[in-house]
Design a protein around this motif. Structure first.
Motif, PDB file in Angstrom:
ATOM      1  N   ALA A 188       0.771  -1.033   0.060  1.00 58.97           N
ATOM      2  CA  ALA A 188      -0.103  -0.205  -0.043  1.00 58.97           C
ATOM      3  C   ALA A 188       0.819   1.152   0.090  1.00 58.97           C
ATOM      4  N   GLN A 189       1.717   1.242   0.726  1.00 59.24           N
ATOM      5  CA  GLN A 189       2.628   2.417   1.082  1.00 59.24           C
ATOM      6  C   GLN A 189       3.745   2.744  -0.215  1.00 59.24           C
ATOM      7  N   ASN A 190       4.161   1.566  -0.484  1.00 61.74           N
ATOM      8  CA  ASN A 190       5.483   1.587  -1.323  1.00 61.74           C
ATOM      9  C   ASN A 190       5.080   1.487  -2.933  1.00 61.74           C
ATOM     10  N   ASP A 191       4.231   0.855  -3.131  1.00 62.91           N
ATOM     11  CA  ASP A 191       3.689   0.562  -4.617  1.00 62.91           C
ATOM     12  C   ASP A 191       2.526   1.908  -4.916  1.00 62.91           C
ATOM     13  N   LEU A 192       1.530   1.920  -3.839  1.00 67.50           N
ATOM     14  CA  LEU A 192       0.436   2.950  -4.099  1.00 67.50           C
ATOM     15  C   LEU A 192       0.513   4.211  -3.443  1.00 67.50           C
ATOM     16  N   GLY A 193       1.442   4.493  -2.728  1.00 63.19           N
ATOM     17  CA  GLY A 193       1.511   5.653  -2.055  1.00 63.19           C
ATOM     18  C   GLY A 193       0.625   6.121  -0.887  1.00 63.19           C
ATOM     19  N   TYR A 194      -0.054   4.990  -0.602  1.00 62.08           N
ATOM     20  CA  TYR A 194      -1.024   5.359   0.970  1.00 62.08           C
ATOM     21  C   TYR A 194       0.038   5.449   1.904  1.00 62.08           C
ATOM     22  N   THR A 195      -0.387   6.388   3.117  1.00 64.33           N
ATOM     23  CA  THR A 195      -0.005   6.557   4.277  1.00 64.33           C
ATOM     24  C   THR A 195      -1.251   5.798   5.152  1.00 64.33           C
ATOM     25  N   GLY A 196      -0.746   5.796   6.458  1.00 60.34           N
ATOM     26  CA  GLY A 196      -1.859   5.383   7.492  1.00 60.34           C
ATOM     27  C   GLY A 196      -3.127   6.136   7.495  1.00 60.34           C
ATOM     28  N   LEU A 197      -2.865   7.480   7.293  1.00 63.77           N
ATOM     29  CA  LEU A 197      -3.976   8.553   7.556  1.00 63.77           C
ATOM     30  C   LEU A 197      -4.752   8.253   6.098  1.00 63.77           C
ATOM     31  N   THR A 198      -3.942   8.210   5.017  1.00 62.17           N
ATOM     32  CA  THR A 198      -4.888   8.202   3.529  1.00 62.17           C
ATOM     33  C   THR A 198      -5.434   6.928   3.390  1.00 62.17           C
ATOM     34  N   TRP A 199      -4.756   5.808   3.915  1.00 64.81           N
ATOM     35  CA  TRP A 199      -5.336   4.449   3.901  1.00 64.81           C
ATOM     36  C   TRP A 199      -6.850   4.382   4.642  1.00 64.81           C
ATOM     37  N   ASN A 200      -6.842   5.082   5.784  1.00 65.76           N
ATOM     38  CA  ASN A 200      -8.200   5.142   6.653  1.00 65.76           C
ATOM     39  C   ASN A 200      -9.061   5.865   6.441  1.00 65.76           C
ATOM     40  N   VAL A 201      -8.755   6.993   5.670  1.00 66.11           N
ATOM     41  CA  VAL A 201      -9.719   7.951   4.918  1.00 66.11           C
ATOM     42  C   VAL A 201     -10.155   7.900   3.576  1.00 66.11           C
ATOM     43  N   GLY A 210     -10.974   8.031  -0.168  1.00 62.54           N
ATOM     44  CA  GLY A 210     -11.111   8.870  -1.209  1.00 62.54           C
ATOM     45  C   GLY A 210     -10.084  10.169  -0.989  1.00 62.54           C
ATOM     46  N   PHE A 211      -9.121  10.097   0.132  1.00 62.44           N
ATOM     47  CA  PHE A 211      -8.080  10.859   0.454  1.00 62.44           C
ATOM     48  C   PHE A 211      -6.750  10.850  -0.316  1.00 62.44           C
ATOM     49  N   ASP A 212      -6.466   9.610  -0.549  1.00 62.72           N
ATOM     50  CA  ASP A 212      -5.259   9.554  -1.438  1.00 62.72           C
ATOM     51  C   ASP A 212      -5.271   9.699  -2.794  1.00 62.72           C
ATOM     52  N   PRO A 213      -4.456  10.455  -3.397  1.00 64.83           N
ATOM     53  CA  PRO A 213      -4.653  10.810  -4.692  1.00 64.83           C
ATOM     54  C   PRO A 213      -4.515   9.805  -5.732  1.00 64.83           C
ATOM     55  N   VAL A 214      -4.131   8.571  -5.256  1.00 66.67           N
ATOM     56  CA  VAL A 214      -3.878   7.039  -6.172  1.00 66.67           C
ATOM     57  C   VAL A 214      -5.326   6.818  -6.460  1.00 66.67           C
ATOM     58  N   GLU A 215      -6.329   7.084  -5.430  1.00 66.36           N
ATOM     59  CA  GLU A 215      -7.747   6.844  -5.646  1.00 66.36           C
ATOM     60  C   GLU A 215      -8.337   7.417  -6.683  1.00 66.36           C
ATOM     61  N   GLN A 216      -7.763   8.681  -7.267  1.00 66.50           N
ATOM     62  CA  GLN A 216      -8.345   9.380  -8.270  1.00 66.50           C
ATOM     63  C   GLN A 216      -8.046   8.565  -9.735  1.00 66.50           C
ATOM     64  N   LEU A 217      -6.999   7.721  -9.799  1.00 61.26           N
ATOM     65  CA  LEU A 217      -6.639   7.077 -10.691  1.00 61.26           C
ATOM     66  C   LEU A 217      -7.448   5.681 -10.972  1.00 61.26           C
ATOM     67  N   ASP A 244     -11.563  -0.004 -10.074  1.00 61.81           N
ATOM     68  CA  ASP A 244     -12.337   0.944 -10.772  1.00 61.81           C
ATOM     69  C   ASP A 244     -13.577   1.065 -10.146  1.00 61.81           C
ATOM     70  N   CYS A 245     -14.321  -0.078  -9.561  1.00 67.68           N
ATOM     71  CA  CYS A 245     -15.652  -0.054  -9.017  1.00 67.68           C
ATOM     72  C   CYS A 245     -15.706   0.466  -7.648  1.00 67.68           C
ATOM     73  N   PHE A 246     -14.669  -0.130  -6.850  1.00 67.60           N
ATOM     74  CA  PHE A 246     -14.746   0.188  -5.392  1.00 67.60           C
ATOM     75  C   PHE A 246     -13.851   1.185  -4.723  1.00 67.60           C
ATOM     76  N   ILE A 247     -12.961   1.557  -5.539  1.00 66.48           N
ATOM     77  CA  ILE A 247     -11.919   2.498  -5.094  1.00 66.48           C
ATOM     78  C   ILE A 247     -11.964   3.899  -5.891  1.00 66.48           C
ATOM     79  N   ASN A 248     -12.069   3.850  -7.111  1.00 67.74           N
ATOM     80  CA  ASN A 248     -12.177   5.001  -8.202  1.00 67.74           C
ATOM     81  C   ASN A 248     -13.438   5.436  -8.426  1.00 67.74           C
ATOM     82  N   HIS A 249     -14.547   4.474  -8.171  1.00 70.62           N
ATOM     83  CA  HIS A 249     -15.936   4.888  -8.495  1.00 70.62           C
ATOM     84  C   HIS A 249     -16.205   5.315  -9.671  1.00 70.62           C
ATOM     85  N   TYR A 250     -15.284   4.775 -10.856  1.00 70.91           N
ATOM     86  CA  TYR A 250     -15.281   5.190 -12.157  1.00 70.91           C
ATOM     87  C   TYR A 250     -15.230   6.499 -12.503  1.00 70.91           C
TER      88      TYR A 250
END
Length: 106
Positions: free
Chosen positions: A48-61, A63-70, A94-100
């Motif tokens: 999650a952190q090294n490949d997708l760029g999440y932090t503890g905060l952005t994982w727990n919130v 829609g907060f991490d920019p990767v979810e816009q991709l 695409d369905c659950f994270i990016n919501h298309y």
């Protein structure tokens, strides 16, 4: 007033159907994404952190991490690999994270 046994049975059947449907429609829900950062394994956190760029905060919130816009189609090979290692597929991401949101609808 007590509900009839038929009403109770109908309610139980509906609740069971709703639970089953929620876990299988339209795709299986990626349960790892709904797991708190603190409960992830160290391997899951690494992906999650090294490949997708999440932090503890952005994982727990959500829609907060920019990767979810991709959308999946916008991922680098590293991001696809990390997401796949966490149990995501193109359809579940695409369905659950990016919501298309990354798609253009004509």
């Amino acid at each position: 007033i007590m509900p009839s046994s038929r009403t109770v049975s109908s309610f139980i059947a509906l609740a069971t159907l709703s639970t089953t449907t929620a876990q299988t429609f339209p795709y299986p829900k990626p349960t790892v994404r709904y797991t708190a950062w603190q409960k992830l394994t160290s391997t899951q956190k690494d992906y999650a952190q090294n490949d997708l760029g999440y932090t503890g905060l952005t994982w727990n919130v959500h829609g907060f991490d920019p990767v979810e816009q991709l959308g999946w189609w916008q991922f680098s090979d590293t991001q696809k690999s990390g997401a796949t290692s966490l149990g995501f597929s193109e359809t579940t991401w695409d369905c659950f994270i990016n919501h298309y949101q990354s798609y253009l609808w004509a």
